[in-house]
Design a protein around this motif. Structure first.
Motif, short mmCIF file in Angstrom:
data_model
loop_
_atom_site.label_atom_id
_atom_site.label_comp_id
_atom_site.label_asym_id
_atom_site.label_seq_id
_atom_site.Cartn_x
_atom_site.Cartn_y
_atom_site.Cartn_z
N GLY A 71 -14.62 2.13 -7.24
CA GLY A 71 -14.05 1.10 -8.11
C GLY A 71 -12.74 1.52 -8.72
N ALA A 72 -12.63 2.80 -9.12
CA ALA A 72 -11.39 3.29 -9.70
C ALA A 72 -10.27 3.31 -8.66
CB ALA A 72 -11.60 4.69 -10.27
N LEU A 73 -10.58 3.71 -7.43
CA LEU A 73 -9.57 3.74 -6.38
C LEU A 73 -9.09 2.33 -6.05
CD1 LEU A 73 -11.25 6.35 -3.99
CD2 LEU A 73 -9.33 6.76 -5.54
N ILE A 74 -10.01 1.38 -6.04
CA ILE A 74 -9.64 -0.01 -5.77
C ILE A 74 -8.78 -0.55 -6.91
CG2 ILE A 74 -10.58 -2.35 -5.56
CD1 ILE A 74 -13.04 -0.93 -4.16
N THR A 75 -9.15 -0.26 -8.15
CA THR A 75 -8.37 -0.72 -9.30
C THR A 75 -6.98 -0.10 -9.29
OG1 THR A 75 -10.34 -1.11 -10.63
CG2 THR A 75 -8.28 -0.80 -11.83
N ASP A 76 -6.87 1.19 -8.95
CA ASP A 76 -5.55 1.82 -8.82
C ASP A 76 -4.66 1.01 -7.87
OD1 ASP A 76 -6.46 3.93 -10.39
OD2 ASP A 76 -6.67 5.33 -8.71
N THR A 77 -5.23 0.66 -6.72
CA THR A 77 -4.47 -0.04 -5.68
C THR A 77 -4.10 -1.45 -6.14
OG1 THR A 77 -5.74 1.23 -4.05
CG2 THR A 77 -4.48 -0.65 -3.24
N GLU A 78 -5.06 -2.11 -6.75
CA GLU A 78 -4.82 -3.46 -7.30
C GLU A 78 -3.67 -3.43 -8.31
OE1 GLU A 78 -7.43 -6.65 -9.98
OE2 GLU A 78 -8.12 -4.58 -9.71
N ARG A 79 -3.68 -2.46 -9.21
CA ARG A 79 -2.64 -2.38 -10.23
C ARG A 79 -1.28 -2.03 -9.63
NH1 ARG A 79 -6.16 0.89 -14.86
NH2 ARG A 79 -7.29 -0.95 -15.65
N LEU A 80 -1.28 -1.18 -8.59
CA LEU A 80 -0.02 -0.87 -7.92
C LEU A 80 0.58 -2.12 -7.29
CD1 LEU A 80 2.12 1.12 -6.81
CD2 LEU A 80 0.61 1.46 -4.83
N LEU A 81 -0.25 -2.90 -6.58
CA LEU A 81 0.26 -4.10 -5.92
C LEU A 81 0.71 -5.14 -6.95
CD1 LEU A 81 -2.11 -4.47 -2.83
CD2 LEU A 81 0.02 -3.18 -3.08
N ASP A 82 -0.01 -5.25 -8.04
CA ASP A 82 0.43 -6.14 -9.11
C ASP A 82 1.77 -5.68 -9.69
OD1 ASP A 82 -1.63 -8.00 -8.99
OD2 ASP A 82 -2.87 -6.98 -10.50
N HIS A 83 1.89 -4.36 -9.89
CA HIS A 83 3.14 -3.78 -10.40
C HIS A 83 4.32 -4.10 -9.48
CE1 HIS A 83 5.91 -0.75 -12.05
NE2 HIS A 83 6.06 -0.28 -10.83
N LEU A 84 4.06 -4.11 -8.18
CA LEU A 84 5.12 -4.36 -7.20
C LEU A 84 5.29 -5.85 -6.90
CD1 LEU A 84 4.39 -1.45 -4.69
CD2 LEU A 84 6.16 -1.54 -6.46
N GLY A 85 4.45 -6.68 -7.49
CA GLY A 85 4.53 -8.12 -7.25
C GLY A 85 4.10 -8.54 -5.86
N VAL A 86 3.19 -7.79 -5.27
CA VAL A 86 2.75 -8.07 -3.90
C VAL A 86 1.64 -9.12 -3.91
CG1 VAL A 86 1.55 -7.09 -1.90
CG2 VAL A 86 3.39 -5.80 -3.01
N ARG A 87 1.77 -10.09 -3.01
CA ARG A 87 0.71 -11.07 -2.73
C ARG A 87 0.62 -11.25 -1.22
NH1 ARG A 87 -0.05 -10.10 -7.15
NH2 ARG A 87 -0.49 -11.41 -8.97
N ASP A 88 -0.55 -11.61 -0.74
CA ASP A 88 -0.73 -11.99 0.66
C ASP A 88 -0.20 -10.92 1.63
OD1 ASP A 88 -1.89 -14.49 0.07
OD2 ASP A 88 0.07 -15.36 -0.28
N CYS A 89 -0.60 -9.69 1.40
CA CYS A 89 -0.18 -8.62 2.31
C CYS A 89 -1.16 -8.50 3.48
CB CYS A 89 -0.11 -7.28 1.56
SG CYS A 89 -1.73 -6.51 1.21
N VAL A 90 -0.70 -7.83 4.52
CA VAL A 90 -1.63 -7.28 5.51
C VAL A 90 -1.90 -5.84 5.07
CG1 VAL A 90 -1.96 -6.56 7.90
CG2 VAL A 90 -0.89 -8.77 7.39
#
Length: 262
Positions: A71-90
């Motif tokens: 869960g922590a690793l997933i949250t790290d990744t989620e927060r990174l993508l939010d920080h970078l403004g990423v949506r709809d990635c592959v």
């Protein structure tokens, strides 16, 4: 080189390609850093925004004390993508990176429109197996596991080449706490039920000689998702992007085009 503060850790990340390119995110395996993807990046089509990062305890990211949770690793990744403004990635995840992909897609389908599950599983190994590995690292460092890991990672042909030393060096230079922490996260993960509820384009990639996540495990995992594809790469172990980069890049490029990404 850039660092993103995502809460209790800071993640090292790198972006290649244009800012307005369709995002392709890579998550690497236990015991490797973002350089895992170096062999395939020059072979992938231009125009995409390729995002790589070192998960906690690996590469140039910070290393909290173990153990970690998935869960922590997933949250790290989620927060990174939010920080970078990423949506709809592959999202391309290899080994533990593929577990992160599954968990992220379940949690935040707005972030992931398609995923590649490479050399991974909904569940990998057993808690007893991971407990033994964690104990070995606690006692003798990653060096104590290194030769056995190389046998699981690579085909016998690749292990006979000078390049093997590069990857062995990468492994043993990761943080012991990071390796133990992520091992604990894998040990506690069983995604069979949540992954079976996913409905998004999915490609499974396996290495024919993978001693960590055999082809049958990868196929079983992607078969949980209706309409998924499976591709076997010959003459490769757990890291086919290293051993057969041309084949890996070709199948990934085909998938990006099939799902209409970008």
């Amino acid at each position: 080189m850039k660092l993103a503060d995502v809460g209790d850790v800071r993640l090292h990340y790198r972006i290649d390609g244009p800012d307005d390119g369709a995002p392709v995110v890579f998550a690497n395996s236990l015991g490797t850093d973002m350089r895992l993807w170096d062999p395939i990046l020059p072979l992938l089509p231009p125009g995409y925004k390729y995002i790589r990062f070192d998960k906690r305890g690996h590469g140039l990211s910070t290393c909290p004390p173990s153990p970690y949770t998935m869960g922590a690793l997933i949250t790290d990744t989620e927060r990174l993508l939010d920080h970078l403004g990423v949506r709809d990635c592959v999202f391309v995840g290899l080994s533990i990176g593929g577990m992160i992909a599954q968990g992220l897609a379940v949690k935040r389908l707005d972030l992931v429109r398609a995923m590649v599950l490479s050399n991974t599983g909904a569940k990998i190994g057993t808690p007893a197996m991971w407990d033994d590995r964690i104990a070995d690292v606690a006692k003798g460092g990653i060096e104590a596991l290194a030769d056995a890991v190389m046998e699981r990672w690579f085909s016998s042909e690749f292990r006979a080449t000078p390049e093997l030393e590069l990857w062995r060096n990468m492994l043993v230079r990761q943080e012991d706490q990071g390796y133990m922490g992520c091992s604990a996260a894998i040990s506690g993960t069983d995604f069979y039920t949540p992954t079976s509820g996913l409905r998004l384009p999915t490609l499974g990639i396996a290495g024919a000689q993978d001693g960590s996540t055999p082809p049958d495990l990868v196929r079983e995992t992607v078969d949980l998702i209706p309409g998924s594809q499976f591709h076997l790469i010959r003459k490769a172990g757990h890291l086919p992007c290293v051993e057969q980069p041309e084949d890996y890049a070709e199948v990934l490029t085909k998938f990006l085009r099939e799902v209409g990404h970008g």
